[in-house]
Design a protein around this motif. Structure first.
Motif, PDB file in Angstrom:
ATOM      1  N   GLY A 139       1.008  -1.158   0.212  1.00  0.00           N
ATOM      2  CA  GLY A 139       0.065   0.044   0.113  1.00  0.00           C
ATOM      3  C   GLY A 139       0.775   1.367   0.071  1.00  0.00           C
ATOM      4  O   GLY A 139       2.052   1.260  -0.346  1.00  0.00           O
ATOM      5  N   LYS A 140       0.181   2.420   0.206  1.00  0.00           N
ATOM      6  CA  LYS A 140       1.346   3.568   0.268  1.00  0.00           C
ATOM      7  C   LYS A 140       0.289   4.747   1.253  1.00  0.00           C
ATOM      8  O   LYS A 140      -0.845   4.714   1.474  1.00  0.00           O
ATOM      9  CB  LYS A 140       1.083   4.216  -1.174  1.00  0.00           C
ATOM     10  N   LEU A 141       1.316   5.353   1.859  1.00  0.00           N
ATOM     11  CA  LEU A 141       0.688   6.366   2.679  1.00  0.00           C
ATOM     12  C   LEU A 141       0.263   7.536   1.883  1.00  0.00           C
ATOM     13  O   LEU A 141       0.894   7.970   0.694  1.00  0.00           O
ATOM     14  CB  LEU A 141       2.138   7.145   3.513  1.00  0.00           C
ATOM     15  N   ALA A 142      -0.719   8.178   2.098  1.00  0.00           N
ATOM     16  CA  ALA A 142      -1.429   9.336   1.375  1.00  0.00           C
ATOM     17  C   ALA A 142      -2.083  10.222   2.346  1.00  0.00           C
ATOM     18  O   ALA A 142      -2.079   9.971   3.483  1.00  0.00           O
ATOM     19  CB  ALA A 142      -2.670   8.873   0.282  1.00  0.00           C
ATOM     20  N   LEU A 143      -2.278  11.494   2.038  1.00  0.00           N
ATOM     21  CA  LEU A 143      -2.845  12.710   2.664  1.00  0.00           C
ATOM     22  C   LEU A 143      -4.531  12.882   2.403  1.00  0.00           C
ATOM     23  O   LEU A 143      -4.597  13.013   1.223  1.00  0.00           O
ATOM     24  CB  LEU A 143      -2.094  13.779   2.660  1.00  0.00           C
TER      25      LEU A 143
END
Length: 191
Positions: A139-143
């Motif tokens: 997955g990925k970090l997002a804002l």
């Protein structure tokens, strides 16, 4: 009669859910762990039950929360991680005493010992943050796309295009605002 507290915004990722205990960071902030016993409640929801929490422990928990938020935000926008945040996360991870157990359904579960306290639970959260920020998960970090929220969240969707930290709050609020703005732009119906 005790005052009502804001509901917890729970997610599947421990570290980013912990940062979500302070929401609307760029609007009217909502503190979801305003008193020590609310931190005890939040930890219990995530299987990190502790007996008590002092005001000093709550302050230190909030310091860890803000360090994780700062590091996760930097990672999400691909900027260098803030050195003070990294130091705080690493210090908490090193001091926690907990064990990881494999559950029958194949997931990892953290367990604290009978003598464990808030510091041990925070160590688990810090260790989880390290795994998330280091990119060890699929997955990925997002804002969050909400200008008042901007919460860091972990996007594990197949397309990795999630826009909101929580569709039921930020997503719906933004869609409603867009709908209302479009309604105001429409010419009034002829009478």
């Amino acid at each position: 009669m005790p005052a009502e507290f804001p509901d917890f915004r729970l997610g599947a990722v421990l570290a980013t859910s912990f940062t979500g205990t302070l929401s609307e960071r760029h609007g009217d902030p909502v503190e979801r762990i305003p008193v020590p016993h609310r931190l005890v409640d939040w930890l219990a929801v995530y299987g990190l039950a502790v007996d008590s929490c002092t005001p000093d422990q709550l302050d230190r928990a909030r310091e860890l929360r803000e360090a994780i938020h700062a590091a996760a935000t930097a990672a999400a926008i691909q900027e260098p991680l803030p050195t003070p945040a990294v130091r705080i996360i690493n210090e908490w991870s090193a001091q926690g005493r907990a064990a990881a157990f494999l559950t029958p359904d194949g997931t990892r579960e953290w367990r604290l010992g009978s003598a464990s306290g808030v510091e041990d639970a925070l160590g688990v959260i810090a260790a989880d943050a390290i795994g998330v920020i280091a990119g060890e998960r699929d997955g990925k970090l997002a804002l969050c796309a909400s200008p008042t929220c901007r919460a860091a969240f972990f996007d594990a969707s197949q397309s990795r295009t999630r826009r909101w930290c929580d569709m039921n709050t930020c997503g719906n609020r933004q869609k409603k605002a867009r709908f209302n703005a479009n309604q105001r732009k429409r010419p009034a119906a002829a009478e």
